[in-house]
Design a protein around this motif. Structure first.
Motif, PDB file in Angstrom:
ATOM      1  N   VAL A   1     -15.765  67.975 -59.822  1.00  0.00           N
ATOM      2  CA  VAL A   1     -15.917  66.506 -60.059  1.00  0.00           C
ATOM      3  C   VAL A   1     -17.180  66.041 -60.542  1.00  0.00           C
ATOM      4  O   VAL A   1     -18.015  65.819 -60.271  1.00  0.00           O
ATOM      5  CB  VAL A   1     -16.149  66.179 -58.094  1.00  0.00           C
ATOM      6  N   ALA A   2     -17.312  64.915 -61.512  1.00  0.00           N
ATOM      7  CA  ALA A   2     -17.311  64.009 -61.679  1.00  0.00           C
ATOM      8  C   ALA A   2     -17.520  62.546 -61.606  1.00  0.00           C
ATOM      9  O   ALA A   2     -16.494  62.355 -61.197  1.00  0.00           O
ATOM     10  CB  ALA A   2     -17.419  64.515 -63.389  1.00  0.00           C
ATOM     11  N   VAL A   3     -18.605  62.504 -60.843  1.00  0.00           N
ATOM     12  CA  VAL A   3     -19.238  61.092 -60.437  1.00  0.00           C
ATOM     13  C   VAL A   3     -19.334  60.051 -61.827  1.00  0.00           C
ATOM     14  O   VAL A   3     -20.467  59.964 -61.496  1.00  0.00           O
ATOM     15  CB  VAL A   3     -20.148  60.769 -58.752  1.00  0.00           C
ATOM     16  N   VAL A   4     -18.758  58.891 -61.710  1.00  0.00           N
ATOM     17  CA  VAL A   4     -19.061  57.756 -62.863  1.00  0.00           C
ATOM     18  C   VAL A   4     -19.351  57.111 -61.645  1.00  0.00           C
ATOM     19  O   VAL A   4     -18.223  56.022 -61.087  1.00  0.00           O
ATOM     20  CB  VAL A   4     -18.615  57.834 -63.750  1.00  0.00           C
ATOM     21  N   ASP A   5     -20.722  55.918 -61.976  1.00  0.00           N
ATOM     22  CA  ASP A   5     -20.917  54.499 -61.698  1.00  0.00           C
ATOM     23  C   ASP A   5     -20.388  53.770 -62.302  1.00  0.00           C
ATOM     24  O   ASP A   5     -21.416  53.985 -63.272  1.00  0.00           O
ATOM     25  CB  ASP A   5     -22.291  54.864 -61.071  1.00  0.00           C
TER      26      ASP A   5
ATOM     27  N   ALA B   1     -21.418  66.342 -62.764  1.00  0.00           N
ATOM     28  CA  ALA B   1     -21.726  65.213 -63.452  1.00  0.00           C
ATOM     29  C   ALA B   1     -21.827  63.979 -62.188  1.00  0.00           C
ATOM     30  O   ALA B   1     -20.752  64.124 -61.891  1.00  0.00           O
ATOM     31  CB  ALA B   1     -21.047  65.500 -64.640  1.00  0.00           C
ATOM     32  N   GLN B   2     -22.544  64.032 -63.109  1.00  0.00           N
ATOM     33  CA  GLN B   2     -23.268  62.400 -61.906  1.00  0.00           C
ATOM     34  C   GLN B   2     -23.599  61.358 -62.997  1.00  0.00           C
ATOM     35  O   GLN B   2     -24.508  61.292 -63.327  1.00  0.00           O
ATOM     36  CB  GLN B   2     -24.035  62.164 -61.003  1.00  0.00           C
TER      37      GLN B   2
ATOM     38  N   SER C   1     -27.312  58.970 -67.263  1.00  0.00           N
ATOM     39  CA  SER C   1     -26.826  60.437 -66.731  1.00  0.00           C
ATOM     40  C   SER C   1     -27.866  60.406 -65.454  1.00  0.00           C
ATOM     41  O   SER C   1     -29.489  60.528 -65.919  1.00  0.00           O
ATOM     42  CB  SER C   1     -26.923  61.979 -67.575  1.00  0.00           C
ATOM     43  N   ARG C   2     -27.574  60.641 -64.254  1.00  0.00           N
ATOM     44  CA  ARG C   2     -28.277  61.482 -63.214  1.00  0.00           C
ATOM     45  C   ARG C   2     -28.152  62.994 -63.565  1.00  0.00           C
ATOM     46  O   ARG C   2     -29.398  63.060 -63.482  1.00  0.00           O
ATOM     47  CB  ARG C   2     -27.450  60.872 -61.971  1.00  0.00           C
TER      48      ARG C   2
ATOM     49  N   VAL D   1     -12.324  63.053 -62.365  1.00  0.00           N
ATOM     50  CA  VAL D   1     -13.029  62.097 -62.335  1.00  0.00           C
ATOM     51  C   VAL D   1     -13.446  60.924 -61.029  1.00  0.00           C
ATOM     52  O   VAL D   1     -11.970  60.752 -60.898  1.00  0.00           O
ATOM     53  CB  VAL D   1     -13.200  60.954 -63.338  1.00  0.00           C
ATOM     54  N   LEU D   2     -14.764  60.339 -60.469  1.00  0.00           N
ATOM     55  CA  LEU D   2     -14.083  60.118 -59.709  1.00  0.00           C
ATOM     56  C   LEU D   2     -15.381  58.567 -60.106  1.00  0.00           C
ATOM     57  O   LEU D   2     -16.120  58.481 -60.663  1.00  0.00           O
ATOM     58  CB  LEU D   2     -14.909  60.271 -58.597  1.00  0.00           C
TER      59      LEU D   2
END
Length: 343
Positions: free
Chosen positions: A86-90, A115-116, A195-196, A206-207
């Motif tokens: 999972v890639a977390v995107v704010d 990824a975050q 990027s975190r 992708v979230l």
């Protein structure tokens, strides 16, 4: 003509009525009115006490129900995303506590966060409209297999972000493609993405996280949004390249990215959304919704009239199980039939 006697009689009547009122108020009616007011005050006090006790009881019951839901939900979520990346995107201003809890829920479900990242103000600021347009125009040729000439700047950037997070290389599904690495480096270098931690592998899902809707008061003194900013186009481009996209955010009563996606009929048929992430019990829905999206059983989850409260519980296919079932079937056929074709 009205003479003085008429005025005198009127004045006497007024003073007489006033005297009668004073006498009655200080005499027979005094106790009755006082008792009535006292009874009303006592009734209001008793009602207030009853309402306070009822509120405390309701809060206690709600707390117990939330504790039960969190405990039961943890069992429900466990293993629902085994082996999924999972890639977390704010996408908006999400609080650290909410984002950390969502990441914890995903990991508890067996997912691996590869990824975050956060989208910066440059995605929306009017001052960076030229930057967005330049980056998008430079990538149109590379993305021509998933966009068309009419795709907006936001759509092109969304498709680029999706590829940067999900595209696999020729070496295998666990390795990012050269194009995805270059795209992510470009988005980071021009200041569109922070990027975190940078992608360590391609993501299956992708979230996209939304924060609290921005109110008119909160935008006072803030940078204006560019005319090319289109959240729906961004998510549509992201879905076009990443394929499996989940959008999560607070309850949609005051708008926000979840409400925008749900309002677009075509996009809502492709993207799974979760609202209510301001509540811990609703954040349990995130891994369940991601699993549903991967199983083509996604939808829209939350407390709104057009949403379902709890996502369906699905079991994702296991490649090893599929291979084992296929092999077992072949062996059984071979073992169950002789040379003459008899069982």
């Amino acid at each position: 003509m009205i003479d003085f006697r008429y005025h005198l009689v009127s004045l006497i009547s007024v003073f007489l009525a006033l005297a009668v009122g004073i006498i009655l108020g200080a005499g027979p009616l005094q106790n009755a009115i006082g008792d009535q007011l006292t009874d009303q005050v006592e009734a209001l006090r008793a009602e207030r006490t009853e309402l306070r006790e009822s509120l405390l009881e309701t809060e206690s019951e709600l707390s117990d129900q939330n504790a039960y839901a969190l405990a039961a939900g943890a069992e429900l979520v466990d293993g629902s995303l085994d082996g999924v990346t999972v890639a977390v995107v704010d996408a908006e201003e999400v609080t650290d506590a909410v984002e950390a809890d969502i990441v914890n829920q995903l990991e508890a479900a067996g997912a691996r966060i590869v990824a975050q990242a956060s989208l910066t103000e440059s995605w929306t600021s009017v001052d960076d409209a030229v930057l967005r347009g330049t980056v998008a125009d430079g990538q149109r040729e590379q993305l021509e297999d998933m966009i068309d000439e009419e795709t907006t700047t936001a759509g092109v950037l969304g498709a680029a972000l999706g590829l940067a997070l999900t595209e696999t290389g020729a070496q295998g599904d666990s390795v990012r493609s050269d194009r995805s690495v270059e795209l992510y480096e470009l988005l980071s270098r021009v200041g569109l993405v922070e990027s975190r931690f940078e992608p360590s592998g391609p993501a299956d899902v992708v979230l996209l996280l939304g924060g609290a809707p921005v109110t008119e008061a909160a935008t006072t003194g803030a940078s204006e949004q560019g005319e090319d900013v289109d959240v729906v186009a961004l998510v549509a481009g992201l879905q076009e390249s990443a394929h499996d996209v989940v959008v999560a955010g607070p309850t949609t009563g005051d708008g926000g990215i979840v409400a925008d996606v749900r309002a677009d009929e075509d996009l809502a048929a492709l993207v799974t959304t979760i609202s209510g992430t301001e509540r811990a019990v609703m954040r349990l829905n995130v891994p369940l919704a991601a699993a549903a999206q991967l199983a083509d059983e996604g939808g829209h989850f939350g407390f709104e009239p057009d949403a379902v409260v709890v996502p369906p519980v699905v079991e994702l296919p296991d490649d090893e199980d599929e291979a084992g079932d296929s092999g077992a079937g072949d062996s059984e056929d071979e073992a169950g039939v002789d040379d003459d074709g008899d069982a």
